[in-house]
Design an enzyme around this catalytic site. Structure first.
Site, PDB file in Angstrom:
ATOM      1  N   ASP B 117       0.845  -1.186   0.000  1.00 52.31           N
ATOM      2  CA  ASP B 117       0.000   0.000   0.000  1.00 52.31           C
ATOM      3  C   ASP B 117       0.887   1.245   0.000  1.00 52.31           C
ATOM      4  O   ASP B 117       1.751   1.389   0.873  1.00 52.31           O
ATOM      5  CB  ASP B 117      -0.884  -0.020   1.245  1.00 52.31           C
ATOM      6  N   HIS B 124      -3.783  13.932   0.615  1.00 57.37           N
ATOM      7  CA  HIS B 124      -4.044  13.010   1.724  1.00 57.37           C
ATOM      8  C   HIS B 124      -2.913  13.057   2.749  1.00 57.37           C
ATOM      9  O   HIS B 124      -3.163  13.167   3.962  1.00 57.37           O
ATOM     10  CB  HIS B 124      -4.208  11.581   1.199  1.00 57.37           C
ATOM     11  N   GLU B 190     -10.365   3.787   3.290  1.00 61.63           N
ATOM     12  CA  GLU B 190      -9.475   4.540   2.415  1.00 61.63           C
ATOM     13  C   GLU B 190      -9.801   4.121   0.986  1.00 61.63           C
ATOM     14  O   GLU B 190      -9.689   2.948   0.641  1.00 61.63           O
ATOM     15  CB  GLU B 190      -8.000   4.257   2.742  1.00 61.63           C
ATOM     16  N   GLU B 192      -8.972   3.769  -2.703  1.00 68.55           N
ATOM     17  CA  GLU B 192      -7.704   3.682  -3.420  1.00 68.55           C
ATOM     18  C   GLU B 192      -7.895   2.978  -4.768  1.00 68.55           C
ATOM     19  O   GLU B 192      -8.907   2.323  -5.004  1.00 68.55           O
ATOM     20  CB  GLU B 192      -6.681   2.879  -2.602  1.00 68.55           C
ATOM     21  N   ASP B 224      -9.160   0.205   1.714  1.00 67.20           N
ATOM     22  CA  ASP B 224      -8.218  -0.200   2.755  1.00 67.20           C
ATOM     23  C   ASP B 224      -8.805   0.196   4.121  1.00 67.20           C
ATOM     24  O   ASP B 224      -8.452   1.232   4.692  1.00 67.20           O
ATOM     25  CB  ASP B 224      -6.875   0.505   2.494  1.00 67.20           C
ATOM     26  N   ARG B 228      -8.472   3.651  13.028  1.00 66.84           N
ATOM     27  CA  ARG B 228      -7.539   4.753  13.308  1.00 66.84           C
ATOM     28  C   ARG B 228      -7.020   4.739  14.731  1.00 66.84           C
ATOM     29  O   ARG B 228      -5.891   5.176  14.998  1.00 66.84           O
ATOM     30  CB  ARG B 228      -8.236   6.087  13.040  1.00 66.84           C
ATOM     31  N   GLN B 231      -4.399   2.036  14.967  1.00 67.26           N
ATOM     32  CA  GLN B 231      -3.239   2.462  14.183  1.00 67.26           C
ATOM     33  C   GLN B 231      -2.407   3.520  14.910  1.00 67.26           C
ATOM     34  O   GLN B 231      -1.179   3.458  14.932  1.00 67.26           O
ATOM     35  CB  GLN B 231      -3.741   3.007  12.836  1.00 67.26           C
ATOM     36  N   LYS B 244      -4.794  -2.058  10.068  1.00 67.57           N
ATOM     37  CA  LYS B 244      -5.107  -2.257   8.650  1.00 67.57           C
ATOM     38  C   LYS B 244      -5.338  -3.725   8.296  1.00 67.57           C
ATOM     39  O   LYS B 244      -6.010  -4.006   7.302  1.00 67.57           O
ATOM     40  CB  LYS B 244      -3.918  -1.788   7.799  1.00 67.57           C
ATOM     41  N   THR B 248      -9.073  -5.829   3.721  1.00 67.22           N
ATOM     42  CA  THR B 248      -8.889  -4.904   2.616  1.00 67.22           C
ATOM     43  C   THR B 248      -9.784  -5.412   1.491  1.00 67.22           C
ATOM     44  O   THR B 248      -9.661  -6.574   1.097  1.00 67.22           O
ATOM     45  CB  THR B 248      -7.417  -4.897   2.141  1.00 67.22           C
ATOM     46  N   GLU B 349     -10.328  12.264   7.105  1.00 67.91           N
ATOM     47  CA  GLU B 349     -10.179  13.588   6.496  1.00 67.91           C
ATOM     48  C   GLU B 349     -11.532  14.275   6.309  1.00 67.91           C
ATOM     49  O   GLU B 349     -11.657  15.471   6.573  1.00 67.91           O
ATOM     50  CB  GLU B 349      -9.481  13.471   5.133  1.00 67.91           C
TER      51      GLU B 349
END
Lengths: 403, 403
Positions: B117, B124, B190, B192, B224, B228, B231, B244, B248, B349
């Protein structure tokens, strides 16, 4: 056990060990074997001759089908082997299926599914912290609360004996304005112990520490080659990547947990107390003695028994978020370093970041690896009946960078 | 192309797309298909009927055998398909091998070898930097010199539609003295774009940016999923791990690079200049428009064209140290975020770390994911002849944590 075998004292592979690997011989297809003294026991034809249930798995070019069978099958096969080696009446049969190790080529013993590398030696983590972050606490705040780990590149795990091309990449020395490209100038090793998962687990379900032995088949040695200069520049904020992903070497024999029962010890006391899911339910510290040779000179003897996080805890942590396990998953302990300077498991530590060169038997000195250097890591554990359980070696030689 | 097919306008799968997936239907073994309008073209029997060279690869339950064949074979099969769809004479034959998508189950399209990844959207990375490290520069010093990336867990990559159990684990809020265990309270996505490697490369040999198209077959969408809170506590110093690794998700269709030729754009100018091995030799920026729906409400439209690091550069970086590629390697772009607030690719975000709730169509508000929430990411690109190339959706619903 009493056995008719006559394995010489000091062999890493007495009849109490019986580690599994994959060998090729005489142009035939690679298949599963067990190391016995200086020989390989050719399991597939032996199992066929004896009508062993499920013995076809030994015809595979990897241990994975056998690993997937699970603990009852692992135990049954071990009991069967022990019976063959105990009873003189089987001697001719068994001896007809021995091949000298000198005549075989050992292959990668299992197909690696996911590869995880932990960071579980307190001495190693403190040494690295002091070297790389001299102004901060040696251990990060999370270190004693969880076994820190990350995913490595499964596709570049290679068997012992595979030569390792010096990696190139970006580095930025502290006094440089911008990074430059070139071969790594700080190529290092990390001596580790790896654990091999046999039985998968479903996604969404955590595996408790108490189920360690149901999922993990055995252990091997790991050399997690590391380009320190690449790593130092790339690793903030997402961790090591190219500094590690060019090659990781494993020993060719996987030692069953069943061969390591005499080596079990309590792991170090843990303070502060760990969260419930990390509490140990049994002793899975392992009294393994590692030895690192650099061009034939023994430069370090790291003790595994003192590892702060034990493999049952690592497995529980790895899956606590519901991450599934697959047959062939490999997770490594992290660099094994003891408290003494002669017990460090990386050259970064042994040379204290290049400031204290190591002198080899030929009088030459080293800080990091030079082209042509060969590194070998071995280990042994106390086994049943006063025997020594050997891991065989994980060896690799450094080739020059490609132009 | 002119075609006898009558794919409705607005379908993500016109005859200029032809993405590959794996489907199961009517209790039969999973095999390879191509999406066409609302149908799946059942390639294996079609290839057999037409005597297509190598067509047996479509009988496989994964794309990997086809991926391994390489670009000449990929082009040959695409040309063959185009011919079938252009000439009215093939209409009956082709239509006899169409299965409505509503009647099939889509599988994980390829066996994932290694999963990497990246972190290649400047917007970002700046947003995350401002949120997590408000006192430091938003971008780390290495960010504009190399595409930062890390390895994820290949074994927990799942196909769109797979439900995701809320992960549990350790977190330590800033105001707590010690960590606690529990279900993640900051579960995120996420959005992607992932690139799928077909042709392997040998260990020790770097792949130049100019060889991107020889190794990479196509692209898919990736969610993904990210916890948080887990993490934030675990990621120093070795990067994301359990935050993570629980899941996925990928979209079920892999869009060939050949379908994306009209979408190619120059990537953003790069200043400072990149090192030689990262220099672009061709335009591999891609004008993809992503769209994120949260319980049916479109909450963001991230543009992919502005990604700072392009996939050819990512591939060159991934291998510059000699790391080998395997068929089935997946590397994802990192969260796709544009400069506007409505273009952010994560809820971290979008809600600015939970301080600016997002309002959904039903009037409810969200910061992070609640149990039962469903997220869907789609994308489209400009295609040949004014068509739109769709990616189909990567969708997932959150299940409550296991007790």
């Amino acid at each position: 056990m009493s056995t008719w075998t006559e394995v010489p004292e000091g062999s890493p592979f007495p009849a109490t060990n019986l580690p599994y690997g994959v060998f090729s011989y005489d142009g035939e297809a690679p298949r599963v074997g067990v190391a016995l003294g200086g020989d390989v026991l050719d399991l597939a034809p032996l199992a066929a001759a004896e009508g062993l249930d499920g013995g076809h798995v030994f015809e595979s070019p990897s241990l994975n089908p056998f690993l997937a069978m699970g603990r009852p099958a692992w135990s049954a096969v071990r009991s069967w082997l022990v019976e063959l080696l105990e009873h003189e009446g089987y001697r001719d049969l068994v001896e007809s299926h021995l091949v000298p190790q000198s005549e075989v080529t050992l292959q990668l013993p299992f197909e690696v599914a996911d590869y995880v590398d932990f960071y579980s030696s307190q001495h190693h983590a403190e040494n690295v912290g002091r070297i790389f972050r001299p102004d901060a606490e040696a251990l990060t705040p999370n270190w004693k609360h969880l076994p820190i780990g990350y995913h490595g590149r499964a596709g570049t795990v290679v068997v012992s004996g595979t030569e390792v091309v010096r990696p190139s990449g970006q580095r930025k020395p502290p006094d440089a304005d911008s990074p430059s490209y070139g071969p790594s100038v700080r190529l290092d090793i990390e001596a580790e112990v790896g654990f091999v998962v046999g039985v998968p687990s479903p996604q969404g379900v955590a595996v408790p520490t108490s189920d360690f032995r149901q999922h993990v088949f055995g252990a091997c040695l790991v050399n997690d080659w590391s380009a320190r200069d690449l790593q130092a520049w790339e690793y903030v904020p997402l961790g090591p990547f190219l500094g590690k992903s060019f090659a990781t070497s494993v020993s060719p024999w996987v030692v069953p947990l069943d061969a390591l029962l005499e080596a079990r010890v309590a792991g170090p006391a843990q303070e502060p107390a760990v969260l419930g899911y990390l509490e140990r339910q049994a002793d899975w510290g392992l009294d393994l003695s590692l030895e690192i040779s650099w061009n034939g000179t023994v430069v370090s003897r790291p003790p595994f028994a003192g590892m702060y996080w034990t493999p049952d805890q690592q497995l529980a942590h790895l899956t606590v978020n519901g991450a599934s396990l697959r047959t062939g998953d490999l997770y490594a302990s992290g660099t094994v370093s003891g408290p003494e300077s002669g017990q460090r498991g990386s050259f970064l530590e042994l040379s204290w970041n290049g400031t204290e060169p190591v002198t080899l038997a030929d009088g030459s000195t080293r800080t990091f690896l030079e082209d042509g250097d060969e590194v070998s890591v071995t280990a042994w554990a106390p086994g049943a009946d006063g025997t020594r359980i050997g891991f065989g070696a994980v060896t690799g030689r450094v080739l020059p960078a490609r132009p």
